[in-house]
Enzyme design. Structure first.
Site, PDB file in Angstrom:
ATOM      1  N   HIS A 103     -97.119  26.324  21.887  1.00 23.82           N
ATOM      2  CA  HIS A 103     -97.159  27.011  23.177  1.00 23.82           C
ATOM      3  C   HIS A 103     -98.518  27.668  23.430  1.00 23.82           C
ATOM      4  O   HIS A 103     -99.247  28.012  22.492  1.00 23.82           O
ATOM      5  CB  HIS A 103     -96.043  28.056  23.242  1.00 23.82           C
ATOM      6  N   GLU A 105     -99.282  30.636  24.389  1.00 24.47           N
ATOM      7  CA  GLU A 105     -99.419  31.977  23.793  1.00 24.47           C
ATOM      8  C   GLU A 105     -99.740  31.866  22.304  1.00 24.47           C
ATOM      9  O   GLU A 105    -100.549  32.630  21.762  1.00 24.47           O
ATOM     10  CB  GLU A 105     -98.117  32.769  23.960  1.00 24.47           C
ATOM     11  N   CYS A 128     -91.449  32.712  25.550  1.00 24.74           N
ATOM     12  CA  CYS A 128     -90.108  32.427  25.022  1.00 24.74           C
ATOM     13  C   CYS A 128     -89.867  33.337  23.813  1.00 24.74           C
ATOM     14  O   CYS A 128     -90.779  34.047  23.368  1.00 24.74           O
ATOM     15  CB  CYS A 128     -89.995  30.959  24.640  1.00 24.74           C
ATOM     16  N   CYS A 131     -92.384  32.699  20.882  1.00 26.02           N
ATOM     17  CA  CYS A 131     -93.710  33.297  21.128  1.00 26.02           C
ATOM     18  C   CYS A 131     -93.619  34.809  21.029  1.00 26.02           C
ATOM     19  O   CYS A 131     -94.542  35.464  20.514  1.00 26.02           O
ATOM     20  CB  CYS A 131     -94.227  32.910  22.512  1.00 26.02           C
TER      21      CYS A 131
HETATM   22  N1  LIG Z   1     -94.019  30.632  27.531  1.00 25.85           N
HETATM   23  C1  LIG Z   1     -94.164  29.303  27.423  1.00 25.85           C
HETATM   24  C2  LIG Z   1     -93.134  28.446  27.752  1.00 25.85           C
HETATM   25  C3  LIG Z   1     -93.309  27.106  27.601  1.00 25.85           C
HETATM   26  N2  LIG Z   1     -94.481  26.623  27.170  1.00 25.85           N
HETATM   27  C4  LIG Z   1     -94.690  25.167  27.111  1.00 25.85           C
HETATM   28  C5  LIG Z   1     -93.838  24.347  26.233  1.00 25.85           C
HETATM   29  C6  LIG Z   1     -93.779  23.029  26.955  1.00 25.85           C
HETATM   30  O1  LIG Z   1     -94.959  22.274  26.710  1.00 25.85           O
HETATM   31  C7  LIG Z   1     -93.771  23.463  28.403  1.00 25.85           C
HETATM   32  C8  LIG Z   1     -92.378  23.644  28.967  1.00 25.85           C
HETATM   33  O2  LIG Z   1     -91.877  22.368  29.272  1.00 25.85           O
HETATM   34  P1  LIG Z   1     -90.626  22.160  30.244  1.00 25.85           P
HETATM   35  O3  LIG Z   1     -89.413  22.552  29.469  1.00 25.85           O
HETATM   36  O4  LIG Z   1     -90.842  23.018  31.463  1.00 25.85           O
HETATM   37  O5  LIG Z   1     -90.675  20.698  30.571  1.00 25.85           O
HETATM   38  O6  LIG Z   1     -94.452  24.682  28.413  1.00 25.85           O
HETATM   39  C9  LIG Z   1     -95.527  27.472  26.852  1.00 25.85           C
HETATM   40  O7  LIG Z   1     -96.625  27.042  26.487  1.00 25.85           O
HETATM   41  N3  LIG Z   1     -95.332  28.800  26.983  1.00 25.85           N
END
Ligand SMILES: Nc1ccn([C@H]2C[C@H](O)[C@@H](COP(=O)(O)O)O2)c(=O)n1
Length: 198
Positions: A103, A105, A128, A131
Site C-alpha cells: 500500500h 502508506e 486500512c 496500514c
Molecule cells: N489505504 C489504502 C487502501 C488501498 N490501497 C491500495 C491497495 C490496492 O492496490 C488499491 C485498492 O484496490 P481496489 O480494492 O479499490 O481495487 O489501493 C492503498 O494503497 N492504500
C-alpha cells in the site's frame, strides 16, 4: 489621492509607447499553502501506480514541513509488474492483486527510513487496518486523507487511531484543482525569463 493601502495607479501610457511589463517585484499571492502542496504531492505520487482501478499516493511530512517519504501502491521490489495479477475477482486469492500490492502508506513509511515519529501522513485514501498498525508503530501524529470507504478495514483503522490518539481528518482546501503543465509552467516561464534578460 489614492487611499494609503492602495498602490497608486500607473500613469496612462502614451500612444506608441510599449506596454509596460507586469511588475514582478512583489510576493506572489497564489502560491500553494502547505496542506495543498502535500496533498497535491500525494496525488502526483499516485500517478506512478499501475493498479488499474485504484491509485493511491502518500506523503510523510515532519513538523518543519520537510517531506520524509512518498509512496504509492505497487508490487514489491523485484516482482515484475507484467507478471503479477492486477485483478481482484479471482476465486483464488493468490491470483488477486490484494495478496501482493504494497500500500501507498506502507511504501511512504518504509521510504521515511524510521524517522516518521511525530509526523503527518497525507494520503489519497483512508488507511486500512493493516496500514494503521504500521502507522501506529511508527508513532505518526496525524493522518490527513482525501477519500474514505465504508469498509471493515477502514473501520479497524479508525478504532486503532482512536485508541492510540492519532488525529485523523479529511483534507479541506479552497482550491478546486492544481494544474501542472510542462509547457505552461516551465517552458513558457523560461521564455519570459529570456525576454527580461535580453
Ligand atoms: N489505504 C489504502 C487502501 C488501498 N490501497 C491500495 C491497495 C490496492 O492496490 C488499491 C485498492 O484496490 P481496489 O480494492 O479499490 O481495487 O489501493 C492503498 O494503497 N492504500
Amino acid at each position: 489621492m489614492s487611499p494609503p493601502h492602495q498602490k497608486p495607479a500607473d500613469p496612462p501610457s502614451l500612444p506608441g509607447t510599449p506596454v509596460k511589463l507586469v511588475e514582478e517585484s512583489e510576493k506572489r499571492s497564489d502560491y500553494l499553502v502547505w496542506s495543498d502542496y502535500f496533498m497535491a504531492l500525494a496525488i502526483l505520487a499516485s500517478k506512478r501506480s499501475k493498479d488499474p482501478t485504484t491509485q493511491v499516493g502518500c506523503v510523510i511530512v515532519d513538523r518543519d514541513n520537510k517531506v520524509l517519504g512518498t509512496g504509492y501502491n505497487g508490487m514489491p521490489i523485484g516482482c515484475d509488474d507484467d507478471e503479477m495479477p492486477w485483478g481482484k475477482g479471482d476465486m483464488n486469492p493468490l491470483r488477486n492483486k490484494h495478496a501482493f500490492v504494497v500500500h501507498a502508506e506502507q511504501n511512504a513509511l518504509i521510504n521515511s527510513l524510521g524517522k516518521a515519529e511525530g509526523c503527518t501522513l497525507y494520503t489519497v485514501l483512508f488507511p486500512c487496518n493493516e496500514c494503521a498498525k504500521i502507522i501506529v508503530q511508527h508513532k505518526i501524529r496525524e493522518v490527513v486523507y482525501m477519500l474514505d470507504r465504508n469498509t471493515w478495514e477502514m473501520e479497524g483503522a479508525r478504532i486503532l487511531f482512536k485508541k492510540t490518539g492519532i488525529i485523523y481528518k479529511q483534507f479541506k482546501t479552497r482550491l478546486p484543482s492544481v494544474t501542472l503543465s510542462f509547457d505552461k509552467d516551465c517552458y513558457e516561464t523560461d521564455k519570459r525569463f529570456d525576454k527580461h534578460d535580453a
